[in-house]
Structures are given as C-alpha cells and as structure tokens.
Write an enzyme that holds these catalytic residues in place. Structure first.
Site, PDB file in Angstrom:
ATOM      1  N   GLU A   1       0.995  -0.711  -0.350  1.00  0.00           N
ATOM      2  CA  GLU A   1      -0.368  -0.091  -0.509  1.00  0.00           C
ATOM      3  C   GLU A   1       0.826   1.287  -0.112  1.00  0.00           C
ATOM      4  O   GLU A   1       0.471   2.022  -0.850  1.00  0.00           O
ATOM      5  CB  GLU A   1      -0.844  -0.287   1.245  1.00  0.00           C
ATOM      6  CG  GLU A   1      -1.970  -1.173   1.640  1.00  0.00           C
ATOM      7  CD  GLU A   1      -3.166  -0.709  -0.012  1.00  0.00           C
ATOM      8  OE1 GLU A   1      -3.679   0.441   0.210  1.00  0.00           O
ATOM      9  OE2 GLU A   1      -3.591  -1.851  -0.485  1.00  0.00           O
TER      10      GLU A   1
ATOM     11  N   ASP B   1      -7.047   5.948  -9.070  1.00  0.00           N
ATOM     12  CA  ASP B   1      -8.829   5.215  -9.234  1.00  0.00           C
ATOM     13  C   ASP B   1      -9.880   5.227  -9.357  1.00  0.00           C
ATOM     14  O   ASP B   1     -10.513   4.340  -8.849  1.00  0.00           O
ATOM     15  CB  ASP B   1      -7.760   4.552  -8.098  1.00  0.00           C
ATOM     16  CG  ASP B   1      -7.942   4.361  -7.071  1.00  0.00           C
ATOM     17  OD1 ASP B   1      -8.862   5.686  -6.543  1.00  0.00           O
ATOM     18  OD2 ASP B   1      -7.526   3.284  -5.548  1.00  0.00           O
TER      19      ASP B   1
ATOM     20  N   THR C   1      -7.458   8.371  -1.268  1.00  0.00           N
ATOM     21  CA  THR C   1      -6.869   7.964  -0.711  1.00  0.00           C
ATOM     22  C   THR C   1      -5.816   7.926   0.515  1.00  0.00           C
ATOM     23  O   THR C   1      -4.425   8.564   0.416  1.00  0.00           O
ATOM     24  CB  THR C   1      -5.650   6.378  -1.343  1.00  0.00           C
ATOM     25  OG1 THR C   1      -6.938   5.862  -2.629  1.00  0.00           O
ATOM     26  CG2 THR C   1      -5.173   5.765  -0.541  1.00  0.00           C
TER      27      THR C   1
END
Length: 414
Positions: free
Chosen positions: A202, A220, A225
């Site tokens: 990640e 994405d 994020t």
C-alpha cells in the site's frame, strides 16, 4: 489501494458493516434471566500467558483472569454461546487494568458484528449492563481505550438472557497453552508482520506507522486515498474514520469536512474537500487520538472480521493474512466474493479440505478479481509475496521472510 465495501458511516464508525440492523430497546430488568456464558468457548486477541487465557474470563472463578499480552491497539474477547441467544444483560468484573471505553457486539456467525451497547468513561470494578436487547450466537467485548499502560485484564464476563443455556464442557484445570488462534495473527508479532506486509504493497515501506499522514488521489476512481491502509473518500471508510475521530475529539481539524465527505462518498469527487482537506489530514496525523482512531477503524472494519472469517475456515497465520490483505483491497464484501469463487473449486480446511490446496484456490480467485481492474492488475502482492510463502510451506508465516511487491524487495528477520 483498496476497493472498500459500501456502508453508511454511523456515529460508531462502521461496526454495522454488512450486518442486519440491531434495534436497541429498553426491556425489563434482566436479573431473573439465566447465565449463558459459563465455560463456553472463548477466543482472545492476545493472552499474557497460559495462566491468563480467555477461558479464565468465563470459568466462574473471580480469582482468575484473562489478561491481554500487549497494551497496543484494540483488544477483544469473542464468546460462543453455542446457538443464537437473546441477550439482556452483561456483567464485566474488571481487574485493575480496565477499559475506559469498549463495545459489546453480537454476531450470528462470528464475522458480521453489530453493536449491542457502547460504554465510555468506564471506571473499572463491576459493570452491570442491564436492559439490553439483541440476539446472536457470538458476543464480543471490544476494548478500545485502556486505563493503564499495561493493557486489559478481566476477571469475569457474564452474559445473561432468557435461555435456555446451551450445555458447556466444564473447565477442570487451567489450559496448558494459549488458544490456537494465538498462533495466527492474534500473536502480536505476527499481527505486526501482517501490517508490514500490507504496508509494503500500500505504501512501499514497512514503516506503516509513518503513514498516518499519507494522502493523495492515485487516480483509481476512489477520490483521496489516505492513512495507514489507504482509507478512501469514495468508499465510506475515510468517512468512518473522520466520524469516529470527531466523536473522540470534537472540534478537530477534519470535523468541518464531514458534510463534504458524506456528499462525495461513492464517487471520485473532491467537491468541498479542496483545497484544504489534504493539509488538514496531514496536520491531524500528529494527534495521537487520530492515530489511534485509524488503528482501531482498521481493525474494526478489516483486520478483525477478516481474521475471524479465516479462523472459522481453520486457517493459520498465512491464510489469515491472505484474507486480511484481500479485505484491505476489496473490502469485506469483496473478500467474501473471492472466498465464494474459491469454494467452487476447493474445500476449506474446516470443510475437510487441504489447507495448501485451499489457499492456492483462494489466491487464484484473488488474482482473477484483481485483473478485472486496471488499477490492481499488478498482482505481485500475491504472486511474489503470499504465493511464495505458500510454496515454501510457511503456513504459520514465520520469519525470516523475503518478498517482492511492485518490483521492490522487502525482508523481515524476526
């Protein structure tokens, strides 16, 4: 970064993720109800030693106790009542190391959890919680805030309801070892190893604690994020984190963005978040309360339910990690879909299947799912990490470990 299961973020985060809603109502005093919990099967997130394992919290002896082995993060006890039971009262007899804040949760299957009640401002001693209303086969005590640095220690967990109680095998002596789950990711060292493995994929680093302030839009389709496992503004879990943080610390730097987070949930939009939200997230990351909130929500939404599901399938540490990593990327609903696809070609160990055969089938299904989406088409976090451990027969995820993710090499010695 992960596809997160859609959920409505409530005041308690997303503890009700993928659950049947539980209505809490007032009932008559539950004192006449029967004791349902004595000597029933119980698991713990950790145990200090063989003399203070989870069973000591339900053995009816107030001179014995369960004590967590580590003070870090959320700790839990999970009790199997033997069948679906109505629960009207719970008594907790704390040792000196008590929880200031905790939740009592019910589940029909040990995977999907719903809050029965939530306690803040605990002061130790005996908590006698009456007039509860809920039902489930499993009851979980989820301790989220400790009073002392040593962790948590509980002398008795007593669960009452109208019954009848399911007969349990009496405890005649202290167990000689920690329950089997402790050999998996409930072992603090292996839990840490799992976090490092996820962080390598990640965040391209093993230092997951250095990622509280991470935030970017990686393109994405999930908006921003951020954080230690990639909470997303478009997939509900970032909203859950900020909601829970605001409950714990009203007036924090992120609280004013809650309306915008609710509005963009389910989309890639930054409306109402730009330009200040990324800077506010990074600033909040210095707050220990925000750090603890991220850790607790990670465990509540992904780690605990994934490990519980893997444990119910009789999987050891590697399988538990494989489920957790899938939950981080695909959400718990995605994990269940992958598991269902694998079950079409193999049996879980609990069903009598071979553990290695099952995990190969599960990883095959995971890879197939990843390749349906361009953002996750690089499957090295499976093929040059988890599959490597599986081929080596390292089902207990023992160190040393060496793996590659996205072309980078990582290793842990212990």
């Amino acid at each position: 970064m992960g596809i997160r299961a859609k959920a409505v973020a409530l005041g308690v985060g997303v503890a009700a993720l993928c659950t049947v809603p539980l209505v809490i109502t007032m009932t008559a005093d539950a004192a006449p109800d029967v004791l349902l919990s004595r000597n029933h099967a119980v698991l713990a997130s950790s145990a200090k030693d063989a003399a203070r394992t989870a069973i000591m919290a339900v053995d009816g002896d107030t001179t014995t106790r369960w004590t967590s082995s580590t003070p870090a993060g959320t700790q839990w006890l999970r009790l199997d009542l033997g069948r679906q039971q109505a629960v009207t009262r719970v008594r907790l007899l704390w040792d000196s190391a008590y929880a200031r804040a905790y939740r009592l949760q019910l589940s029909p299957d040990g995977v999907r959890w719903t809050d029965l009640t939530r306690v803040t401002g605990g002061d130790g001693g005996t908590d006698d919680l009456k007039r509860l209303s809920g039902s489930g086969r499993f009851l979980r005590l989820l301790a989220t805030q400790r009073a002392w640095a040593s962790g948590y220690s509980l002398r008795e967990l007593q669960v009452y309801g109208p019954g009848p109680a399911v007969k349990a095998t009496p405890v005649t002596s202290a167990p000689t070892s920690v329950p089997a789950i402790a050999a998996g990711l409930a072992d603090p060292r292996k839990k840490e190893r799992a976090f490092e493995l996820v962080s390598s994929a990640e965040n391209s680093t093993l230092d997951w604690r250095g990622q509280f302030g991470y935030i970017e839009d990686i393109g994405d389709g999930r908006g921003y994020t951020a954080g230690i496992i990639g909470f997303c503004s478009g997939t509900s879990d970032m909203l859950a984190v900020v909601t829970e943080y605001t409950e714990r610390s009203p007036g924090n730097k992120l609280a004013k963005y809650l309306p915008a987070l609710r509005a963009v949930d389910g989309s890639a939009s930054h409306a109402g978040l730009d330009p200040g939200f990324p800077a506010a997230w990074k600033a909040a990351a210095a707050d220990p309360v925000f750090q603890k909130t991220q850790e607790d929500e990670r465990d509540l939404m992904y780690f605990d339910p994934a490990v519980t599901l893997a444990t119910s399938d009789d999987l050891r540490a590697l399988g538990q990690f494989a489920y957790y990593d899938a939950a981080v990327m695909h959400g718990m609903s995605g994990l269940r879909d992958i598991r269902a696809a694998a079950m079409r070609v193999a049996k879980t160990p609990q069903q009598g299947g071979d553990e290695t055969v099952w995990l190969n089938a599960f990883l095959d299904a995971r890879v197939a799912e990843m390749r349906t989406e361009e953002a996750h088409s690089d499957v090295s976090r499976v093929e040059t990490a988890q599959r490597v451990f599986l081929r080596a027969g390292n089902l207990d995820l023992n160190a040393p470990l060496t793996w590659h993710v996205y072309g980078d090499k990582y290793a842990v010695a212990s």
